[in-house]
Design a protein around this motif. Structure first.
Motif, mmCIF file in Angstrom:
data_model
loop_
_atom_site.group_PDB
_atom_site.id
_atom_site.type_symbol
_atom_site.label_atom_id
_atom_site.label_comp_id
_atom_site.label_asym_id
_atom_site.label_seq_id
_atom_site.Cartn_x
_atom_site.Cartn_y
_atom_site.Cartn_z
ATOM 1 N N UNK A 99 67.979 19.547 74.292
ATOM 2 C CA UNK A 99 68.535 20.947 74.190
ATOM 3 C C UNK A 99 70.063 20.531 74.906
ATOM 4 N N UNK A 100 70.808 19.503 74.867
ATOM 5 C CA UNK A 100 71.672 19.355 75.852
ATOM 6 C C UNK A 100 71.547 19.942 77.733
ATOM 7 N N UNK A 121 77.494 17.823 84.983
ATOM 8 C CA UNK A 121 76.718 19.144 83.628
ATOM 9 C C UNK A 121 77.696 20.281 84.672
ATOM 10 N N UNK A 122 77.764 20.767 83.588
ATOM 11 C CA UNK A 122 78.337 22.170 83.671
ATOM 12 C C UNK A 122 77.440 23.694 83.136
ATOM 13 N N UNK A 123 76.785 24.208 83.792
ATOM 14 C CA UNK A 123 75.483 24.795 83.521
ATOM 15 C C UNK A 123 76.557 26.394 83.518
ATOM 16 N N UNK A 124 76.395 27.315 83.098
ATOM 17 C CA UNK A 124 76.908 28.410 82.905
ATOM 18 C C UNK A 124 75.394 29.679 83.295
ATOM 19 N N UNK A 125 75.310 30.350 84.582
ATOM 20 C CA UNK A 125 74.219 31.047 84.834
ATOM 21 C C UNK A 125 74.733 32.180 85.029
ATOM 22 N N UNK A 126 73.496 33.658 84.828
ATOM 23 C CA UNK A 126 73.604 34.801 84.904
ATOM 24 C C UNK A 126 73.283 35.478 86.249
ATOM 25 N N UNK A 132 83.101 35.814 82.960
ATOM 26 C CA UNK A 132 82.998 36.813 83.211
ATOM 27 C C UNK A 132 82.194 37.460 84.574
ATOM 28 N N UNK A 133 82.056 38.422 85.558
ATOM 29 C CA UNK A 133 82.281 39.013 86.687
ATOM 30 C C UNK A 133 80.284 38.905 86.921
ATOM 31 N N UNK A 134 79.878 38.915 85.982
ATOM 32 C CA UNK A 134 77.902 38.613 86.405
ATOM 33 C C UNK A 134 77.777 36.815 85.927
ATOM 34 N N UNK A 135 78.473 36.235 85.402
ATOM 35 C CA UNK A 135 77.945 34.733 85.568
ATOM 36 C C UNK A 135 79.060 33.409 87.058
ATOM 37 N N UNK A 136 78.067 32.888 87.135
ATOM 38 C CA UNK A 136 78.165 31.555 87.601
ATOM 39 C C UNK A 136 78.262 30.310 87.492
ATOM 40 N N UNK A 137 78.969 29.458 87.956
ATOM 41 C CA UNK A 137 78.868 28.312 87.743
ATOM 42 C C UNK A 137 78.189 27.218 87.957
ATOM 43 N N UNK A 138 77.172 26.637 87.537
ATOM 44 C CA UNK A 138 76.357 25.746 88.456
ATOM 45 C C UNK A 138 76.840 23.975 87.727
ATOM 46 N N UNK A 139 77.211 23.464 88.717
ATOM 47 C CA UNK A 139 78.247 22.110 88.436
ATOM 48 C C UNK A 139 77.206 21.301 89.022
ATOM 49 N N UNK A 179 79.654 17.229 80.353
ATOM 50 C CA UNK A 179 78.815 17.583 79.196
ATOM 51 C C UNK A 179 79.070 19.397 79.470
ATOM 52 N N UNK A 180 79.094 20.714 79.010
ATOM 53 C CA UNK A 180 78.606 22.264 78.942
ATOM 54 C C UNK A 180 77.000 22.260 78.757
#
Lengths: 45, 308
Positions: free
Chosen positions: A10-11, A23-28, B257-264, B278-279
């Motif tokens: 699932x990467x 790892x860059x994970x977009x969360x909402x 997006x305004x409702x989104x943040x990133x966990x790096x 890697x996304x």
């Protein structure tokens, strides 16, 4: 299927870290599970 | 005889630091002359008569305490309190320096030396960031209470602030500052230790980014993974500072997006060993990687769910 192999397919962020990648994970904010929401909506019309 | 009193007795104490004697207990006797001047009378059965009186002021507390401290203090030892004054001082024998840590169970957490420097470097190289947040060195038990004070925010470097409090509160602090200054820029939160998979649910770093996102401020969480072997290795943390600005710039170009943040998350390896970016999606840790342990904390037993 084990969790480790599932992560790799699932990467996921765990697989990326194991592969020495950033790892860059977009969360909402919305945590709603849309597929299950659809199923539940059918049960409770 | 003076105008103020017929007789005055002054008791003076030696103040060694000032090389002088200071009056700390005056006592005055006022006779007929003073009573007539101020028309002080007492009521008799048929008439009133002039009242001569004695006036004795109370002990001046601070000069006395200062004299005792200066007389009985030693350069390297705590000050001794003389036996005669102990009953009125609650029975204390020595005056010690107050301990800074007044909270039971307080434990300072060790932070990596490179942590703040990395944060500053990221802030310096990120054009879209307005500041860095770092968790304070206050233990979890003390965070909430201390975070309610305004003095909890302090600047420890260029565009680098430390906040005594949890990361959500830290984020709110920074968000409030950003809103106040009308500079809606990205708010990063950083952590030493990975925040992947289920860690996202419990991470204060991710929660800080989330809180900023709730307030409509673009944010991202930076986490540096490390293992027990290379935890204190000096090179760990450099991938974060070298790669984070580029990633953040790309995110800004893509439109956040305004409702989104990133966990790096950054891998636990030297900068040269990083294979790329890697996304990814949020993973799930295998259940076998967890263990249940017990720990006695503050007179009670706690059960911990931890990673192996």
């Amino acid at each position: 299927m084990s969790a480790a192999s599932s992560n790799r397919k699932r990467r996921t962020d765990l697989a990326a870290l194991i592969d020495k990648r950033v790892a860059v994970t977009p969360l909402r904010l919305d945590l709603t599970d849309q597929p299950f929401l659809t199923k539940l909506a059918e049960l409770f019309p | 005889m003076g105008f103020a009193s017929q007789k005055t007795d002054d008791i003076e104490v030696c103040c060694p630091a000032r090389t002088c004697y200071r009056r700390f207990r005056p006592a005055r006797v006022c006779g007929d002359f003073q009573a007539r001047r101020m028309n002080a009378r007492y009521r008799a059965r048929t008439t009133s008569r002039l009242r001569a009186y004695a006036e004795r002021f109370g002990v001046c507390g601070w000069p006395r305490a200062r004299a005792v401290l200066e007389t009985y203090s030693e350069p390297t030892a705590p000050s001794w309190w003389p036996d005669a004054s102990r009953p009125i001082m609650g029975g204390i024998k020595k005056i010690r320096e107050k301990k800074r840590n007044a909270y039971p169970g307080h434990q300072r957490r060790r932070h990596s030396r490179a942590g703040p420097q990395n944060c500053e470097e990221i802030a310096r190289r990120c054009p879209t960031t307005s500041g860095q947040l770092r968790r304070s060195t206050i233990s979890p038990a003390c965070r909430i209470s201390l975070s309610l004070t305004i003095r909890a925010l302090r600047q420890i470097g260029e565009r680098h602030y430390a906040v005594k409090g949890t990361r959500p509160i830290a984020s709110l602090w920074r968000a409030a500052c950003a809103v106040e200054s009308r500079r809606r820029r990205a708010v990063p939160a950083s952590n030493r230790g990975r925040n992947a998979a289920e860690d996202v649910l419990y991470s204060g770093t991710v929660a800080a980014a989330k809180e900023a996102c709730v307030l409509g401020i673009p944010s991202f969480a930076l986490s540096q993974a490390h293992s027990a072997n290379n935890k204190h290795q000096s090179g760990i943390g450099r991938p974060r500072s070298s790669t984070a600005p580029d990633i953040n710039r790309s995110r800004a170009e893509a439109g956040i997006p305004r409702t989104c943040w990133s966990n790096i998350n950054f891998p636990d390896c030297p900068p040269g060993a990083v294979k790329g970016v890697s996304v990814s999606s949020q993973g799930q840790a295998p259940i076998s990687s967890f263990c249940i342990s017990t720990r006695a904390t503050m007179a009670r037993q706690s059960v911990l769910l931890d990673r192996l």
